[in-house]
Scaffold this motif. Structure first.
Motif, PDB file in Angstrom:
ATOM      1  N   ASN A 220       0.816  -1.211   0.000  1.00 44.43           N
ATOM      2  CA  ASN A 220       0.000   0.000   0.000  1.00 44.43           C
ATOM      3  C   ASN A 220       0.858   1.272   0.000  1.00 44.43           C
ATOM      4  O   ASN A 220       0.560   2.231   0.704  1.00 44.43           O
ATOM      5  CB  ASN A 220      -0.969  -0.024   1.194  1.00 44.43           C
ATOM      6  N   GLY A 221       1.925   1.244  -0.797  1.00 53.56           N
ATOM      7  CA  GLY A 221       2.738   2.439  -0.982  1.00 53.56           C
ATOM      8  C   GLY A 221       3.861   2.618   0.027  1.00 53.56           C
ATOM      9  O   GLY A 221       4.662   3.553  -0.073  1.00 53.56           O
TER      10      GLY A 221
ATOM     11  N   VAL B 268     -14.973   0.002 -11.967  1.00 55.23           N
ATOM     12  CA  VAL B 268     -15.708  -0.629 -10.866  1.00 55.23           C
ATOM     13  C   VAL B 268     -14.694  -0.746  -9.722  1.00 55.23           C
ATOM     14  O   VAL B 268     -13.640  -1.358  -9.909  1.00 55.23           O
ATOM     15  CB  VAL B 268     -16.218  -2.032 -11.280  1.00 55.23           C
ATOM     16  N   PRO B 269     -14.974  -0.150  -8.556  1.00 53.07           N
ATOM     17  CA  PRO B 269     -13.938  -0.082  -7.508  1.00 53.07           C
ATOM     18  C   PRO B 269     -13.718  -1.398  -6.757  1.00 53.07           C
ATOM     19  O   PRO B 269     -13.752  -1.441  -5.535  1.00 53.07           O
ATOM     20  CB  PRO B 269     -14.442   1.032  -6.588  1.00 53.07           C
ATOM     21  N   LEU B 270     -13.511  -2.457  -7.525  1.00 51.37           N
ATOM     22  CA  LEU B 270     -13.264  -3.781  -6.943  1.00 51.37           C
ATOM     23  C   LEU B 270     -12.011  -4.365  -7.575  1.00 51.37           C
ATOM     24  O   LEU B 270     -11.861  -4.305  -8.801  1.00 51.37           O
ATOM     25  CB  LEU B 270     -14.443  -4.716  -7.230  1.00 51.37           C
ATOM     26  N   GLU B 271     -11.114  -4.890  -6.767  1.00 49.50           N
ATOM     27  CA  GLU B 271      -9.998  -5.655  -7.298  1.00 49.50           C
ATOM     28  C   GLU B 271     -10.458  -7.101  -7.327  1.00 49.50           C
ATOM     29  O   GLU B 271     -10.951  -7.629  -6.328  1.00 49.50           O
ATOM     30  CB  GLU B 271      -8.766  -5.496  -6.406  1.00 49.50           C
ATOM     31  N   VAL B 272     -10.334  -7.710  -8.480  1.00 46.53           N
ATOM     32  CA  VAL B 272     -10.855  -9.052  -8.698  1.00 46.53           C
ATOM     33  C   VAL B 272      -9.669 -10.005  -8.685  1.00 46.53           C
ATOM     34  O   VAL B 272      -8.775  -9.898  -9.533  1.00 46.53           O
ATOM     35  CB  VAL B 272     -11.575  -9.098 -10.061  1.00 46.53           C
ATOM     36  N   ILE B 273      -9.633 -10.889  -7.714  1.00 45.21           N
ATOM     37  CA  ILE B 273      -8.454 -11.751  -7.552  1.00 45.21           C
ATOM     38  C   ILE B 273      -8.828 -13.212  -7.773  1.00 45.21           C
ATOM     39  O   ILE B 273      -9.789 -13.710  -7.185  1.00 45.21           O
ATOM     40  CB  ILE B 273      -7.804 -11.532  -6.168  1.00 45.21           C
TER      41      ILE B 273
ATOM     42  N   ARG C 280      -9.762   0.756  -2.172  1.00 43.11           N
ATOM     43  CA  ARG C 280      -9.713   1.948  -1.329  1.00 43.11           C
ATOM     44  C   ARG C 280      -8.370   1.951  -0.608  1.00 43.11           C
ATOM     45  O   ARG C 280      -8.221   1.329   0.432  1.00 43.11           O
ATOM     46  CB  ARG C 280     -10.849   1.910  -0.294  1.00 43.11           C
ATOM     47  N   ASP C 281      -7.415   2.713  -1.179  1.00 37.86           N
ATOM     48  CA  ASP C 281      -6.077   2.792  -0.585  1.00 37.86           C
ATOM     49  C   ASP C 281      -6.132   3.203   0.886  1.00 37.86           C
ATOM     50  O   ASP C 281      -5.394   2.675   1.714  1.00 37.86           O
ATOM     51  CB  ASP C 281      -5.210   3.804  -1.352  1.00 37.86           C
ATOM     52  N   ASP C 282      -7.043   4.155   1.204  1.00 37.31           N
ATOM     53  CA  ASP C 282      -7.101   4.655   2.580  1.00 37.31           C
ATOM     54  C   ASP C 282      -7.562   3.582   3.563  1.00 37.31           C
ATOM     55  O   ASP C 282      -7.334   3.702   4.773  1.00 37.31           O
ATOM     56  CB  ASP C 282      -8.003   5.900   2.665  1.00 37.31           C
ATOM     57  N   LEU C 283      -8.205   2.519   3.064  1.00 37.98           N
ATOM     58  CA  LEU C 283      -8.643   1.413   3.935  1.00 37.98           C
ATOM     59  C   LEU C 283      -7.735   0.197   3.779  1.00 37.98           C
ATOM     60  O   LEU C 283      -7.963  -0.844   4.402  1.00 37.98           O
ATOM     61  CB  LEU C 283     -10.087   1.009   3.587  1.00 37.98           C
ATOM     62  N   GLY C 284      -6.738   0.305   2.880  1.00 38.42           N
ATOM     63  CA  GLY C 284      -5.845  -0.835   2.630  1.00 38.42           C
ATOM     64  C   GLY C 284      -6.488  -1.919   1.784  1.00 38.42           C
ATOM     65  O   GLY C 284      -6.183  -3.097   1.944  1.00 38.42           O
ATOM     66  N   ASP C 285      -7.382  -1.528   0.862  1.00 37.07           N
ATOM     67  CA  ASP C 285      -8.040  -2.475  -0.059  1.00 37.07           C
ATOM     68  C   ASP C 285      -8.581  -3.723   0.663  1.00 37.07           C
ATOM     69  O   ASP C 285      -8.129  -4.841   0.407  1.00 37.07           O
ATOM     70  CB  ASP C 285      -7.058  -2.939  -1.164  1.00 37.07           C
ATOM     71  N   PRO C 286      -9.549  -3.548   1.579  1.00 41.60           N
ATOM     72  CA  PRO C 286     -10.020  -4.715   2.351  1.00 41.60           C
ATOM     73  C   PRO C 286     -10.804  -5.708   1.497  1.00 41.60           C
ATOM     74  O   PRO C 286     -11.475  -5.334   0.538  1.00 41.60           O
ATOM     75  CB  PRO C 286     -10.935  -4.086   3.406  1.00 41.60           C
TER      76      PRO C 286
END
Ligand code: UDP
Length: 238
Positions: free
Chosen positions: A40-41, A91-96, A128-134
């Motif tokens: 996360n940076g 779409v603000p979802l990372e698809v893993i 959401r970088d500020d939430l750490g991509d939960p």
């Protein structure tokens, strides 16, 4: 070939910049930077040729997936570090998707690294970088109106198809596709595969030796980062 000129910087992320295209509101140019970040940076680095490597790998993979019927944002590779793409509302979802246990899966469940899954896994993180991509489940994503139920179904089908295609593509090149992250977005009402597919967003292991050929070399200071990326470029473009 038309001349596509970068106009305004729309967005600058950790590894890419996105530019508007003069006279063409439906397209944008993504410019791949040489910067690398992880955790996360918190960890930062950069190396020559990172941007051109990821752009060329991603362009080749998008072309391949398009040829197999996957709808993507890819239009063309404009230069070593620039890709012309269709403009998406992301779409603000990372698809893993995972074929084997690694990374956060190993951490979360104390699974043995490299455990082979009989059926690939599928999960979302909230971008959401500020939430750490939960991690987020489907009902939460729908409740938050990040995507509709129908869009989620479409994304899932596409992601699993991409996994089948890429797994085969890499197996033919002596590479195990361990896991990867995709992003999707909407263009003129249609869900398209976006972002990039590269050693930054996938785990690649040499099928014979198990050698890691992806961003984990950077994340965990394993050395040989540039060589690993170069090897993947060679495999993909050979
Ligand atoms: N990944 C990514 N961006 C992210 C998080 C993960 O591209 O913000 C990729 C990562 O490179 C790996 C896969 O998604 O190929 C699964 O990552 P994991 O959930 O194991 O998280 P990590 O170990 O990277 O924290």
């Amino acid at each position: 070939m038309a001349d596509y000129k970068k106009e305004t910087l729309l967005y600058e992320g950790k590894a890419k910049k996105v530019w508007s295209v003069a006279g063409n509101p439906d397209l944008v140019i993504q410019e791949f930077k040489n910067d690398a970040t992880a955790f996360n940076g918190e960890k930062r680095g950069s190396w020559e040729a990172k941007g051109t490597t990821n752009n060329t790998v991603a362009s080749a993979l998008f072309r391949y997936l398009e040829s197999k019927g996957i709808k993507t944002h890819f239009v063309e590779q404009l230069s070593p570090n620039e890709m012309l793409i269709k403009k998406l509302a992301i779409v603000p979802l990372e698809v893993i998707v995972r074929n084997r246990a690694a990374g956060s899966f190993v951490k979360r469940y104390a699974a043995k690294e490299g455990m082979i899954f009989k059926v690939p896994t599928f999960e979302f993180s909230y971008k959401r970088d500020d939430l750490g991509d939960p991690l987020i489940n489907e009902s939460h994503a729908i409740a938050m109106e990040l995507a509709t139920e129908a869009e989620i179904a479409q994304i899932r089908t596409a992601a699993l198809r991409v996994n089948d295609l890429l797994r085969e593509f890499f197996a033919e090149r002596g590479i195990t596709l361990v896991d990867f992250k995709l992003e999707f977005g909407k263009h003129k009402g249609e869900i398209l595969l976006g972002d990039e597919i590269s050693p930054d967003t996938c785990r690649f292991w040499d099928a014979k030796t198990g050698e890691k050929l992806d961003k984990d070399r950077f994340r965990f200071d394993l050395g040989g980062v540039e060589e690993a990326y170069a090897k993947m470029l060679e495999k993909v473009t050979a």
